[in-house]
Structures are given as structure tokens and as C-alpha cells.
Design a protein around this motif. Structure first.
Motif, short mmCIF file in Angstrom:
data_model
loop_
_atom_site.label_atom_id
_atom_site.label_comp_id
_atom_site.label_asym_id
_atom_site.label_seq_id
_atom_site.Cartn_x
_atom_site.Cartn_y
_atom_site.Cartn_z
N HIS A 18 0.73 -1.24 0.00
CA HIS A 18 -0.06 -0.19 0.03
C HIS A 18 1.00 1.27 0.13
O HIS A 18 0.67 2.26 -0.84
N HIS A 57 -1.24 -7.17 -6.25
CA HIS A 57 -1.64 -6.90 -4.90
C HIS A 57 -3.19 -7.57 -4.76
O HIS A 57 -3.38 -8.13 -3.80
N GLU A 61 -4.60 -10.82 -2.39
CA GLU A 61 -5.53 -10.70 -1.50
C GLU A 61 -6.74 -11.72 -1.66
O GLU A 61 -7.11 -12.12 -0.95
N GLU A 124 -8.98 -1.46 4.69
CA GLU A 124 -8.21 -2.58 5.01
C GLU A 124 -7.08 -2.31 6.23
O GLU A 124 -7.07 -3.04 7.17
FE LIG Z 1 -4.57 -4.01 0.02
#
Ligand SMILES: [Fe+2]
Ligand SMILES: [Fe+2]
Length: 160
Positions: A18, A57, A61, A124
Motif C-alpha cells: 500500500h 496486490h 489478497e 483495510e
Molecule cells: Fe490491499
């Protein structure tokens, strides 16, 4: 307890992603306000790199982190929202990948994607990660290795 909390885990890895992508969006913003001719190619390269990072990414996830949480949490509303946000981000990513910087909407699309990701990351970081870390028996330290391995594999196949 304190040592477990401090060990790098799945959330640490995801949040490092991130932060890395946040920096890329910031660099893009600087390039977008530059008048230099060379900025166009740099913007295109950086936009492609942002799209690749975000795609990898989102994939790790969706393949590893979210399903483990879905199985462990009673309330999965947050995960459902996160998945909807991923779908919308992917739609925007696909549009950017199909465009060139000559398109007058290019900067706007990258900017909106950045804002969108900012919002998603906050949820998140502030809501999903604390819940994940509070689940007993969910081995997030081992999961970090799984995420890293999958990320490495995806990065190797996706063109940079
Ligand atoms: Fe994420
Ligand atoms: Fe996400």
C-alpha cells in the motif's frame, strides 16, 4: 504477545505494498504537473507499473488473504465491500491499460484510481487488518510467506 504482534505478518506485507503504491501515485502526480517533454513517457511507464502492482496486490489478497478471513470471521460485510472495491478498481485499471497518455482523460483516470485506492487502503488498514490480527488461530506470519511467494510468481510472469 508483544513479540507475536511485532513479527512481520501478512498485514505487514500488504501494507508495505500500500505504501509503495501510494508513493508511485505521488510520483505520478509530480510528473503530471511537469511541463517537460520527457514526462509523457515517464508517466506512461509509471502508470503501467502502478496497474501491475495493484493487479498483483489484488490477486494475492483475493487468492489468499480474503478467503482465509472469510473462513475465520463471522461478519464478512467488510470483505464483501472490499471485493466490490477491487472489482471497480480493476475496471479502471483495464481502462488505463488500454489508453495512452495522449488521451486527455489519462491523468484524470490515474488520479481517480489513486483516490479510490486510498479509500480502500484505509478500510483495510483501519478495519480489516485489526480484525485479521484478532482472529485466534489464524497464522498470519506463515501467510506472509505464502503471499510473498505468490507475489514473486505473479511479478515474474506479468510484463513490467
Ligand atoms: Fe490491499
Ligand atoms: Fe484490497
Amino acid at each position: 504477545m508483544a513479540t507475536t504482534r511485532n513479527a512481520p505478518d501478512a498485514c505487514t506485507l500488504l501494507d508495505a505494498d500500500h505504501k509503495a503504491v501510494k508513493k508511485m501515485f505521488k510520483d505520478y502526480d509530480d510528473l503530471a504537473s511537469s511541463r517537460a517533454k520527457s514526462a509523457e513517457q515517464k508517466k506512461l511507464d509509471l502508470a503501467r507499473q502502478i496497474c501491475q502492482e495493484l493487479t498483483v496486490h489484488a490477486t494475492i489478497e483475493e487468492e489468499i488473504f480474503y478467503p482465509a478471513l472469510r473462513a475465520a470471521l463471522k461478519d464478512t460485510d467488510l470483505l464483501a465491500e472490499a471485493e466490490v472495491e477491487h472489482a471497480s478498481a480493476k475496471d479502471l485499471i483495464a481502462q488505463i491499460e488500454a489508453m495512452d497518455t495522449a488521451d486527455e482523460m489519462f491523468d484524470a483516470k490515474v488520479k481517480v484510481l489513486g483516490e479510490y485506492i486510498d479509500h480502500h487502503v484505509k478500510e483495510e488498514r483501519n478495519e480489516i487488518f485489526p480484525k485479521a490480527r484478532a482472529v485466534r488461530g489464524l497464522d498470519l506470519v506463515t501467510m506472509r510467506e505464502e503471499l510473498q511467494a505468490r507475489k514473486d510468481a505473479l511479478m515474474a510472469v506479468e510484463p513490467a
